[in-house]
Motif scaffolding. Structure first.
Motif, mmCIF file in Angstrom:
data_model
loop_
_atom_site.group_PDB
_atom_site.id
_atom_site.type_symbol
_atom_site.label_atom_id
_atom_site.label_comp_id
_atom_site.label_asym_id
_atom_site.label_seq_id
_atom_site.Cartn_x
_atom_site.Cartn_y
_atom_site.Cartn_z
ATOM 1 N N VAL A 1 58.770 57.483 68.360
ATOM 2 C CA VAL A 1 58.777 57.037 66.963
ATOM 3 C C VAL A 1 59.016 58.232 66.038
ATOM 4 O O VAL A 1 59.768 58.136 65.060
ATOM 5 C CB VAL A 1 57.455 56.330 66.610
ATOM 6 C CG1 VAL A 1 57.350 56.088 65.109
ATOM 7 C CG2 VAL A 1 57.333 55.014 67.371
ATOM 8 N N TRP B 1 53.569 56.635 60.385
ATOM 9 C CA TRP B 1 53.835 56.550 58.953
ATOM 10 C C TRP B 1 52.633 57.007 58.133
ATOM 11 O O TRP B 1 52.774 57.658 57.102
ATOM 12 C CB TRP B 1 54.206 55.116 58.586
ATOM 13 C CG TRP B 1 54.658 54.965 57.159
ATOM 14 C CD1 TRP B 1 55.892 55.194 56.659
ATOM 15 C CD2 TRP B 1 53.848 54.552 56.050
ATOM 16 N NE1 TRP B 1 55.924 54.947 55.298
ATOM 17 C CE2 TRP B 1 54.666 54.559 54.893
ATOM 18 C CE3 TRP B 1 52.511 54.173 55.917
ATOM 19 C CZ2 TRP B 1 54.194 54.203 53.645
ATOM 20 C CZ3 TRP B 1 52.032 53.830 54.654
ATOM 21 C CH2 TRP B 1 52.879 53.847 53.541
ATOM 22 N N HIS C 1 58.333 59.573 55.379
ATOM 23 C CA HIS C 1 59.336 59.229 56.377
ATOM 24 C C HIS C 1 60.019 60.461 56.952
ATOM 25 O O HIS C 1 60.667 60.375 57.978
ATOM 26 C CB HIS C 1 60.379 58.299 55.766
ATOM 27 C CG HIS C 1 59.772 57.008 55.292
ATOM 28 N ND1 HIS C 1 59.393 56.012 56.173
ATOM 29 C CD2 HIS C 1 59.442 56.568 54.054
ATOM 30 C CE1 HIS C 1 58.883 54.996 55.470
ATOM 31 N NE2 HIS C 1 58.912 55.330 54.200
ATOM 32 N N THR D 1 54.490 56.649 73.162
ATOM 33 C CA THR D 1 55.331 55.963 72.177
ATOM 34 C C THR D 1 55.466 56.732 70.873
ATOM 35 O O THR D 1 56.539 56.759 70.268
ATOM 36 C CB THR D 1 54.770 54.557 71.882
ATOM 37 O OG1 THR D 1 54.545 53.872 73.116
ATOM 38 C CG2 THR D 1 55.738 53.739 71.042
ATOM 39 N N MET E 1 62.047 58.499 63.426
ATOM 40 C CA MET E 1 61.779 58.726 62.001
ATOM 41 C C MET E 1 62.249 60.103 61.519
ATOM 42 O O MET E 1 62.005 60.499 60.392
ATOM 43 C CB MET E 1 60.273 58.580 61.735
ATOM 44 C CG MET E 1 59.708 57.222 62.105
ATOM 45 S SD MET E 1 60.312 55.893 61.060
ATOM 46 C CE MET E 1 59.348 56.170 59.573
ATOM 47 N N VAL F 1 54.568 49.325 69.872
ATOM 48 C CA VAL F 1 55.560 49.981 69.013
ATOM 49 C C VAL F 1 55.157 49.868 67.543
ATOM 50 O O VAL F 1 55.240 50.840 66.789
ATOM 51 C CB VAL F 1 56.954 49.375 69.235
ATOM 52 C CG1 VAL F 1 57.939 49.886 68.179
ATOM 53 C CG2 VAL F 1 57.466 49.708 70.631
ATOM 54 N N ARG G 1 54.348 53.002 65.071
ATOM 55 C CA ARG G 1 55.094 53.239 63.832
ATOM 56 C C ARG G 1 54.148 53.338 62.635
ATOM 57 O O ARG G 1 54.304 54.215 61.774
ATOM 58 C CB ARG G 1 56.113 52.124 63.604
ATOM 59 C CG ARG G 1 57.215 52.100 64.642
ATOM 60 C CD ARG G 1 58.244 51.031 64.365
ATOM 61 N NE ARG G 1 59.074 51.359 63.209
ATOM 62 C CZ ARG G 1 60.146 50.676 62.864
ATOM 63 N NH1 ARG G 1 60.544 49.632 63.574
ATOM 64 N NH2 ARG G 1 60.853 51.025 61.803
ATOM 65 N N PRO H 1 66.749 54.068 65.584
ATOM 66 C CA PRO H 1 65.871 52.893 65.490
ATOM 67 C C PRO H 1 66.171 51.806 66.511
ATOM 68 O O PRO H 1 65.274 51.048 66.904
ATOM 69 C CB PRO H 1 66.130 52.375 64.063
ATOM 70 C CG PRO H 1 66.609 53.575 63.315
ATOM 71 C CD PRO H 1 67.402 54.373 64.296
ATOM 72 N N LEU I 1 63.915 51.101 69.636
ATOM 73 C CA LEU I 1 62.649 50.388 69.521
ATOM 74 C C LEU I 1 62.820 48.882 69.669
ATOM 75 O O LEU I 1 61.838 48.165 69.875
ATOM 76 C CB LEU I 1 61.998 50.706 68.170
ATOM 77 C CG LEU I 1 61.716 52.191 67.896
ATOM 78 C CD1 LEU I 1 61.115 52.361 66.508
ATOM 79 C CD2 LEU I 1 60.785 52.777 68.949
#
Length: 211
Positions: free
Chosen positions: A132, A109, A209, A128, A136, A101, A105, A86, A89
């Motif tokens: 991510v 998600w 997640h 990007t 994740m 970003v 995300r 993480p 980011l």
């Protein structure tokens, strides 16, 4: 920028043996974290599609090099996210791209697997979303499946407008065939997205997640 695009186009036309490796570098760079924001891939791929349509370049060679470049670029971006975690980011240069970003995300998600496929078609998110996904901890095999699928769908669609333009309005039969193929590909993308959305709505929030 137009001047450089013209120069690259002229070089490819003159040195056709370099067209494949150049396409590889172009699609790889377009998929790399941050780097992809500064590469005019759309214009160059339109130009390449035009050279394919005029018979200057071999389409299968370009497709092979281009798809491999796109897959490798996304894989590197994913690896960066998985390796650095993480914190990447919040570091420069992503710290200066907070809006992109945040969108990436949220997109991941919500849509998981589908976000990796569709993210390649969404300009600023293209380079990007894979990072991510790595941050994740998306499962490696699931990511690579989405990565390859998105590359196979994305590159022909990027080349098609230039190809059709070069073929000309008189080549109605060929244009109809290509348009049909593009329509089928687009339908697959949209259908896959809708299916993914329906599936994700039924999954527990905690599982998202890890998707």
């Amino acid at each position: 920028m137009d001047h450089y695009i013209d120069q690259i186009g002229a070089f490819i036309q003159t040195h056709q043996e370099w067209a494949g490796p150049i396409t590889f570098l172009l699609t790889l760079g377009e998929s790399l974290l941050v780097v992809g924001l500064f590469i005019p891939a759309t214009a160059l791929l339109l130009l390449t599609g035009g050279l394919i349509g005029s018979g200057t370049l071999n389409p299968w060679s370009i497709l092979a090099w281009g798809v491999v470049g796109a897959v490798v670029g996304d894989a590197i971006s994913y690896g960066i996210g998985r390796w650095l975690g993480p914190g990447v980011l919040r570091r420069w240069p992503l710290s200066r791209q907070r809006a992109n970003v945040a969108r990436a995300r949220l997109f991941f998600w919500r849509y998981g697997f589908a976000s990796v496929v569709l993210g390649r078609f969404l300009g600023p998110l293209r380079s990007t979303v894979p990072t991510v996904a790595g941050v994740m901890r998306m499962h490696h095999l699931r990511f690579q499946a989405a990565n390859v699928l998105s590359a196979v769908l994305w590159l022909p669609l990027m080349l098609a407008p230039g190809y059709l333009t070069a073929r000309g309005l008189g080549a109605a039969k060929d244009a109809q065939q290509i348009t049909l193929v593009v329509g089928v590909i687009a339908s697959i993308v949209v259908g896959g997205w809708l299916m993914a959305m329906l599936v994700r709505k039924r999954r527990p929030v905690a599982e998202r997640h890890n998707s």
